[in-house]
Write an enzyme that holds these catalytic residues in place. Structure first.
Site, PDB file in Angstrom:
ATOM      1  N   ASP A 129       0.623  -0.896   0.452  1.00 34.75           N
ATOM      2  CA  ASP A 129      -0.259  -0.116  -0.522  1.00 34.75           C
ATOM      3  C   ASP A 129       0.937   1.160  -0.218  1.00 34.75           C
ATOM      4  O   ASP A 129       2.128   1.439   0.367  1.00 34.75           O
ATOM      5  CB  ASP A 129      -0.570  -0.245   1.606  1.00 34.75           C
ATOM      6  N   ASP A 176       0.812   7.465   8.273  1.00 40.03           N
ATOM      7  CA  ASP A 176       0.818   6.157   8.016  1.00 40.03           C
ATOM      8  C   ASP A 176       2.235   5.984   8.915  1.00 40.03           C
ATOM      9  O   ASP A 176       2.845   5.500  10.043  1.00 40.03           O
ATOM     10  CB  ASP A 176       1.258   5.012   7.398  1.00 40.03           C
ATOM     11  N   GLU A 230       1.661  -3.474  10.345  1.00 38.71           N
ATOM     12  CA  GLU A 230       1.419  -3.564   9.216  1.00 38.71           C
ATOM     13  C   GLU A 230       2.183  -2.254   8.189  1.00 38.71           C
ATOM     14  O   GLU A 230       2.771  -2.409   7.612  1.00 38.71           O
ATOM     15  CB  GLU A 230       0.131  -2.372   8.573  1.00 38.71           C
ATOM     16  N   GLU A 231       2.788  -1.933   9.190  1.00 41.02           N
ATOM     17  CA  GLU A 231       3.972  -0.884   8.377  1.00 41.02           C
ATOM     18  C   GLU A 231       5.571  -0.967   7.726  1.00 41.02           C
ATOM     19  O   GLU A 231       6.249  -0.514   7.461  1.00 41.02           O
ATOM     20  CB  GLU A 231       4.287   0.437   8.753  1.00 41.02           C
ATOM     21  N   ASP A 246      -1.960  -2.134  13.054  1.00 40.23           N
ATOM     22  CA  ASP A 246      -2.051  -0.980  11.732  1.00 40.23           C
ATOM     23  C   ASP A 246      -2.562   0.187  12.367  1.00 40.23           C
ATOM     24  O   ASP A 246      -3.622   0.081  12.700  1.00 40.23           O
ATOM     25  CB  ASP A 246      -3.308  -1.639  11.448  1.00 40.23           C
ATOM     26  N   LEU A 270      -2.863   2.923  11.653  1.00 41.68           N
ATOM     27  CA  LEU A 270      -4.242   4.083  10.653  1.00 41.68           C
ATOM     28  C   LEU A 270      -4.801   3.926   9.475  1.00 41.68           C
ATOM     29  O   LEU A 270      -4.012   4.174   8.395  1.00 41.68           O
ATOM     30  CB  LEU A 270      -2.844   5.650  10.346  1.00 41.68           C
ATOM     31  N   ASP A 271      -5.828   2.638   9.702  1.00 47.90           N
ATOM     32  CA  ASP A 271      -6.486   1.893   8.563  1.00 47.90           C
ATOM     33  C   ASP A 271      -7.288   2.250   7.764  1.00 47.90           C
ATOM     34  O   ASP A 271      -7.753   3.769   8.831  1.00 47.90           O
ATOM     35  CB  ASP A 271      -6.871   0.455   9.448  1.00 47.90           C
ATOM     36  N   GLU A 305      -6.236  -6.617   9.968  1.00 47.36           N
ATOM     37  CA  GLU A 305      -7.522  -6.430   9.940  1.00 47.36           C
ATOM     38  C   GLU A 305      -8.375  -7.399   9.902  1.00 47.36           C
ATOM     39  O   GLU A 305      -8.955  -7.033  10.246  1.00 47.36           O
ATOM     40  CB  GLU A 305      -7.952  -5.843   8.276  1.00 47.36           C
TER      41      GLU A 305
HETATM   42  P1  AFP Z   1      -6.044   2.408   3.004  1.00 43.76           P
HETATM   43  O1  AFP Z   1      -5.311   2.246   4.262  1.00 43.76           O
HETATM   44  O2  AFP Z   1      -5.675   2.000   1.870  1.00 43.76           O
HETATM   45  O3  AFP Z   1      -7.231   3.219   3.332  1.00 43.76           O
HETATM   46  O4  AFP Z   1      -7.697   1.011   3.175  1.00 43.76           O
HETATM   47  C1  AFP Z   1      -8.418   0.059   3.646  1.00 43.76           C
HETATM   48  C2  AFP Z   1      -9.204  -0.978   3.420  1.00 43.76           C
HETATM   49  O5  AFP Z   1      -7.903  -2.159   3.630  1.00 43.76           O
HETATM   50  C3  AFP Z   1     -10.053  -0.921   4.369  1.00 43.76           C
HETATM   51  O6  AFP Z   1      -9.889  -0.028   5.806  1.00 43.76           O
HETATM   52  C4  AFP Z   1     -11.493  -0.995   3.890  1.00 43.76           C
HETATM   53  O7  AFP Z   1     -12.188  -0.964   3.725  1.00 43.76           O
HETATM   54  C5  AFP Z   1     -10.794  -0.994   1.783  1.00 43.76           C
HETATM   55  O8  AFP Z   1      -9.261  -0.727   2.724  1.00 43.76           O
HETATM   56  C6  AFP Z   1     -11.723  -0.369   0.937  1.00 43.76           C
HETATM   57  O9  AFP Z   1     -10.666  -1.066   0.330  1.00 43.76           O
HETATM   58  P2  AFP Z   1     -11.364  -0.418  -1.314  1.00 43.76           P
HETATM   59  O10 AFP Z   1     -10.954   0.714  -1.759  1.00 43.76           O
HETATM   60  O11 AFP Z   1     -11.714  -1.179  -2.240  1.00 43.76           O
HETATM   61  O12 AFP Z   1     -13.056   0.199  -1.572  1.00 43.76           O
END
Ligand code: AFP
Length: 289
Positions: A55, A61, A84-85, A105, A107-108, A265
């Site tokens: 990512d 992050d 995660e980082e 994680d 900052l998800d 997650e």
């Molecule tokens: P980020 O941390 O890169 O924003 O990703 C968030 C994630 O892992 C999770 O929190 C969401 O449910 C999912 O991605 C959203 O994915 P889409 O952008 O494909 O909907």
């Protein structure tokens, strides 16, 4: 009731309460960063590099990760930190080492931060039973060893949701006046019956036939379900816990192993969901993520 009273009630000893307090302290620091994101925009959301999960890593992050690592190390209660980082597990120096492995994680959902969506910190904790084994043989291979998991949602208010094995799921809200987390409820999904399904439906054409069939049941007029998708797992799960319904992220042609990370997650959220009386299901398991 504040957090300390809750931890005392659950006999969180041998370092567990120190870890939870370290996560709380981190969340207060991360909350301040999230609150300042538009004021320090160029610094905080400038894009950086790819992290170990592939990512894009934002400055936010990195800063959040540093906060978590520093506070967890200083809790003197963790033997290994798995973020995660970070590409590799962080072995805590002997002088600070304790009895637990913490996964997190920091900052998800950070890709949503530009538009002021709720983002969150996710964590899970396991006992580090056999320090003589190599790290590869001690880490989590399924969610059954988790003794505590939770998340902090930085949204309209900052909420901490924490689940202890066999002791249910507790919601605490951060009171900015007293700078304390205050118990604001027990989350039990079994008595919530809003009909919401939460999925990124734009992937529909790339799902396999069974998945398409499954989601078509929700789409039917008579099912009375409505769809919600924030795209930030902590926010989507929080709504699901509070209102009821289902959340899922299936694999598809582009993401053959699914998008969500199992350690950071899926395992913690599945643990929380089950502790709240819900179900967590994995249809296909890949060893890669
Ligand atoms: P980020 O941390 O890169 O924003 O990703 C968030 C994630 O892992 C999770 O929190 C969401 O449910 C999912 O991605 C959203 O994915 P889409 O952008 O494909 O909907």
């Amino acid at each position: 009731m504040n957090l300390d009273t809750l931890l005392h009630q659950f006999d969180c000893n041998n370092g567990l309460s120190e870890i939870i307090n370290a996560i709380c302290k981190s969340s207060v620091e991360i909350e301040q960063l999230v609150n300042r994101v538009f004021l320090d925009k160029t610094v905080l959301i400038s894009k950086c590099i790819q992290n170990s999960s592939g990512d894009e890593q934002h400055k936010m992050d990195i800063l959040s990760n540093e906060i978590m690592i520093s506070n967890l190390t200083n809790s003197n209660s963790c033997s290994v930190l798995i973020s995660e980082e970070n590409e590799d597990a962080i072995i805590v120096d002997e002088s600070h080492s304790g009895n637990y492995i913490v996964y997190f994680d920091p900052l998800d959902g950070s890709s949503n931060i530009d538009c002021n969506c709720g983002v969150g910190t996710i964590f899970s904790i396991i006992l580090d039973n056999d320090k003589y084994k190599t790290i590869e043989n001690r880490v989590l291979t399924n969610g059954n060893n988790i003794i505590c998991a939770g998340y902090i949602l930085y949204g309209g208010s900052t909420d901490m949701v924490i689940a202890f094995k066999g002791k249910g799921v507790h919601r605490l809200s951060f009171d900015r006046n007293t700078t304390e987390y205050v118990h604001t409820g027990i989350l039990d999904i079994t008595n919530k019956n809003k009909k919401v399904y939460s999925i990124n439906e734009s992937n529909f054409e790339r799902w396999d036939i069974d998945m398409k069939h499954y989601i078509r049941q929700y789409r039917k007029q008579e099912s009375k379900y409505t769809q919600r998708w924030i795209g930030s797992m902590v926010s989507d799960i929080h709504r699901t816990l509070l209102y009821g319904g289902m959340f899922c992220y299936p694999s598809d042609e582009n993401n053959i192993h699914g998008k969500l990370r199992i350690l950071y997650e899926c395992f913690p959220m599945a643990f929380i969901m089950e502790e709240a009386g819900g179900k967590a299901i994995i249809a296909k398991m890949s060893n890669d993520r």
